[in-house]
Design an enzyme around this catalytic site. Structure first.
Site, PDB file in Angstrom:
ATOM      1  CE  LYS A 178      -1.246   1.734   3.634  1.00 61.90           C
ATOM      2  NZ  LYS A 178      -1.060   2.652   4.691  1.00 61.90           N
ATOM      3  CB  SER A 179       3.946   2.314   1.922  1.00 58.52           C
ATOM      4  OG  SER A 179       3.235   2.072   3.271  1.00 58.52           O
ATOM      5  NE  ARG A 207       6.299   6.739   0.712  1.00 57.72           N
ATOM      6  CZ  ARG A 207       5.637   6.318   1.618  1.00 57.72           C
ATOM      7  NH1 ARG A 207       4.447   5.599   1.482  1.00 57.72           N
ATOM      8  NH2 ARG A 207       5.769   6.849   3.036  1.00 57.72           N
ATOM      9  NE  ARG A 265      -4.624   8.821  10.720  1.00 58.60           N
ATOM     10  CZ  ARG A 265      -4.045   7.841   9.966  1.00 58.60           C
ATOM     11  NH1 ARG A 265      -4.752   7.273   9.074  1.00 58.60           N
ATOM     12  NH2 ARG A 265      -2.747   7.708  10.147  1.00 58.60           N
ATOM     13  CB  SER A 294       7.451   5.653  10.347  1.00 59.97           C
ATOM     14  OG  SER A 294       6.559   5.126  10.866  1.00 59.97           O
ATOM     15  CD  GLU A 334       4.060  -0.233   8.267  1.00 56.03           C
ATOM     16  OE1 GLU A 334       4.151  -1.030   7.372  1.00 56.03           O
ATOM     17  OE2 GLU A 334       3.978   1.035   7.957  1.00 56.03           O
ATOM     18  CG  HIS A 368      -0.861   5.102  13.241  1.00 52.23           C
ATOM     19  ND1 HIS A 368      -0.344   4.167  12.309  1.00 52.23           N
ATOM     20  CD2 HIS A 368      -0.088   6.148  13.609  1.00 52.23           C
ATOM     21  CE1 HIS A 368       0.987   4.782  12.044  1.00 52.23           C
ATOM     22  NE2 HIS A 368       1.091   5.785  12.906  1.00 52.23           N
ATOM     23  NE  ARG A 424      -2.590   0.912  13.920  1.00 51.39           N
ATOM     24  CZ  ARG A 424      -2.130   0.867  12.570  1.00 51.39           C
ATOM     25  NH1 ARG A 424      -0.714   1.147  12.577  1.00 51.39           N
ATOM     26  NH2 ARG A 424      -2.940   0.587  11.401  1.00 51.39           N
ATOM     27  NE  ARG A 469      -0.502  -1.848   9.348  1.00 53.72           N
ATOM     28  CZ  ARG A 469      -0.384  -2.457   8.308  1.00 53.72           C
ATOM     29  NH1 ARG A 469      -0.406  -3.840   8.231  1.00 53.72           N
ATOM     30  NH2 ARG A 469       0.009  -2.003   7.081  1.00 53.72           N
TER      31      ARG A 469
END
EC number: 2.5.1.19
Length: 459
Positions: A40-41, A45, A138, A220, A339, A366, A370, A411
Site C-alpha cells: 500500500k505504501s 507513492r 488524525r 517511521s 505499523e 493512527h 493503537r 491492523r
C-alpha cells in the site's frame, strides 16, 4: 478547528457479538504459502508520482484496497486519468492539468489526507478535503502549516479562530496552479507522512523544496527513505545528506513502467502465525533489498523464537518462517516500523515472558489510538497490557475468548485473528475493515489454516 471526534469508540464492558467474525483456532501445525498483494505504501507513492509525471506511466502489481482506491478516485477528481489494464492490479496513469473545484474523500487513509494537499496546491482552484469520522482526529497541522508558509491559502470554512490554520479535517486547499517552493520547517514527530507528502510534490514546485524536521523525534524513518528512493527512481534529485533535512530540486518527474513489491507489513500476521500455531508459512516475492519497514519482520520473528530462511522462487525470493509454538518475549524499539506493533503485541500476549515495545508513541495518532486499543482488547481477553509513555508493556497471562474490537483499524483486526489461532472463542468485530489494505483477509487467513481448500492451501 474542526470539532473533535473520539479517536475510537469507548468499548463497553462486554460488547455484543453481532456479526463478528469467528477467528479460527489452529488445529495443527501450518504448512502454507501465502501470496501477499502489493505494498500500500509503495502503491500510493507511485500513484502520486505517476500523476505528476511528464507522460503516461503504468503500475503493475498495484494493491487494490480501500486506501489505494481512495487515492485513485481522488487523483481522477483532480484531473488525472487512471485506468485498469488486463487485471485490476495493472494501472495506467495519464497526467493532466490539475483541476480545482473538487472534493477529495480521504476515507481513513493517511496517505491520501497527507500526500494530496501538497498536490492540490498545484491545482487551478480550491480542493476540499474530508474523510471518515475517525479521520477527523488524525493530525494534519504540520503539512497545512508548511503549505501556508509556501504561500498557499488553507481554510476550514471559518471554524478555526481568526488567523488560525486548520489542524484537522475538513479543510480546503486553495490552489492557484503553481507553487513557488522554498524552505519550510516541519514538526513530523506525529507522522513521517508529513515529510513524505511534501517531498512527493516538491519537484513540481518552481524552486523545489528544502524541508527541515524540527520535532524531537522522527518516527517511521524507513517510510521517508522509501519516499526518497521512489523520487530518485523517477529521476528527481534529492539531497538527504544532512540528518533531518531534505532538499528536492525542481524538475520533471519521469513517467515509468514499474512493478510494486508485495506488502511486507501485511505479510507479518501470516508469517507470525507460524510461531503461534507451529509449522511453516512461506511468502513468495520477498525482496532482497527494500525500503519497506516490513523488512524487519524476519529478524523480529527470529528474536521471538522463529527460524527464517529464504529460498529461490519464480518471482524473487520466498521467505520461509518456521515455528514450534513457543514464543519468547522481547524488548524492542519499533520506532522505524510502528505499523508492525499490533502483530508483535499479539505475539507478546501469547509469549512465555514479558515484552516491551518502545518508540511507538506516534501510534496514538493512527487509524485509532493503537496503544489504547491494544491495551483495551488484550486486557479484555484476560491479558495484561499496559501503556507507557512511548509504547506498551505486555505481561503474558492466561487468555480467554472475547469479542475483539477493531475501532475501524485494519491492523487491530489482523492482531485479533492472530490471537484467535490459540485462544478459542475470539470473535473479531468488523473484520471487513482489513479491506483498507488487504481485501479478503479473512478468506486468506482461513485458506492458510486449511479451513477452505485443505492443508497447505495457497492463500
Amino acid at each position: 478547528m474542526s470539532a473533535a471526534v473520539p479517536p475510537h469508540p469507548q468499548p463497553a464492558a462486554d460488547p455484543g457479538v453481532g456479526d463478528a467474525w469467528p477467528a479460527p483456532v489452529a488445529t495443527g501445525a501450518l504448512d502454507a504459502t501465502v501470496e501477499v498483494p502489493g505494498s500500500k505504501s509503495l502503491t500510493n507513492r507511485l500513484l502520486v508520482l505517476a500523476a505528476l509525471a511528464d507522460g503516461p506511466g503504468t503500475l503493475r502489481g498495484a494493491l487494490r484496497s480501500r486506501d489505494a482506491d481512495l487515492m485513485i478516485a481522488s487523483l481522477r477528481d483532480l484531473g488525472v486519468a487512471v485506468t485498469e489494464g488486463d487485471d485490476p492490479a495493472t494501472l495506467h496513469v495519464t497526467p493532466g492539468p490539475l483541476r480545482g473545484g473538487t472534493r477529495v474523500d480521504t476515507g481513513l487513509a493517511g496517505t491520501v489526507m497527507r500526500f494530496l494537499p501538497p498536490v492540490a496546491a498545484l491545482a487551478d482552484g480550491p480542493v476540499h478535503f474530508d474523510g471518515d469520522p475517525q479521520a477527523r482526529v488524525r493530525p494534519m497541522g504540520p503539512v497545512l502549516a508548511a503549505l501556508h508558509t509556501l504561500g498557499i491559502r488553507v481554510t476550514d470554512d471559518g471554524q478555526a479562530p481568526a488567523g488560525r490554520l486548520p489542524t484537522h479535517l475538513p479543510f480546503t486547499v486553495h490552489g492557484t496552479g503553481r507553487v513557488g517552493g522554498g524552505a519550510v520547517d516541519v514538526d513530523a514527530s506525529a507522522s513521517s507522512q508529513f515529510v513524505s507528502g511534501l517531498l512527493l510534490a516538491a519537484a513540481r514546485y518552481e524552486r523545489g523544496l528544502t524541508l527541515r524536521h524540527v520535532g524531537s523525534t522522527l518516527p517511521s524513518v524507513p517510510h521517508i527513505e522509501m519516499t526518497v528512493a521512489t523520487l530518485r527512481d523517477a529521476g528527481v534529485r534529492v539531497d538527504d545528506s544532512r540528518s533531518g533535512i531534505w532538499q528536492v530540486a525542481p524538475g520533471p518527474v519521469a513517467a515509468r513502467d514499474v512493478r510494486v513489491e508485495p506488502d511486507l507489513s501485511n505479510a507479518a500476521p501470516f508469517l507470525a502465525a507460524a510461531l503461534v500455531a507451529g509449522g511453516t508459512v512461506r511468502v513468495p516475492g520477498w525482496p532482497a533489498s527494500t525500503t519497506q519497514p516490513g523488512a524487519l519482520v524476519p529478524q523480529l520473528l527470529e528474536r521471538m523464537g522463529a527460524v527464517t530462511t529464504t529460498e529461490p522462487g519464480a518471482d524473487g525470493d520466498v521467505l520461509v518462517v518456521t515455528g514450534s509454538g513457543e514464543i519468547h518475549g522481547v524488548d524492542v524499539d519499533l520506532r522505524a516500523a510502528g505499523e508492525l506493533a499490533p502483530t508483535f503485541a499479539a505475539l507478546a500476549a501469547l509469549a512465555d515472558s514479558p515484552t516491551r515495545l518502545r518508540g511507538i508513541a506516534h501510534l496514538r495518532g493512527h487509524e485509532t489510538d493503537r496503544l489504547a486499543a491494544l491495551a483495551t482488547e488484550i486486557t479484555r481477553m484476560g491479558g495484561r497490557c499496559e501503556e507507557t509513555r512511548d509504547g506498551l508493556v505486555i505481561t503474558p497471562q492466561p487468555l480467554h475468548g472475547s469479542v475483539f474490537r477493531t475501532y475501524a483499524d485494519h491492523r487491530m483486526a489482523t492482531s485479533g485473528a492472530l490471537l484467535g489461532l490459540r485462544v478459542p472463542g475470539v470473535r473479531v468485530e468488523d473484520v471487513a475493515t482489513t479491506a483498507k489494505t488487504l481485501p479478503g483477509f479473512d478468506a486468506m487467513w482461513e485458506r492458510m489454516l486449511g479451513v477452505a481448500g485443505g492443508p497447505g492451501a495457497a492463500a
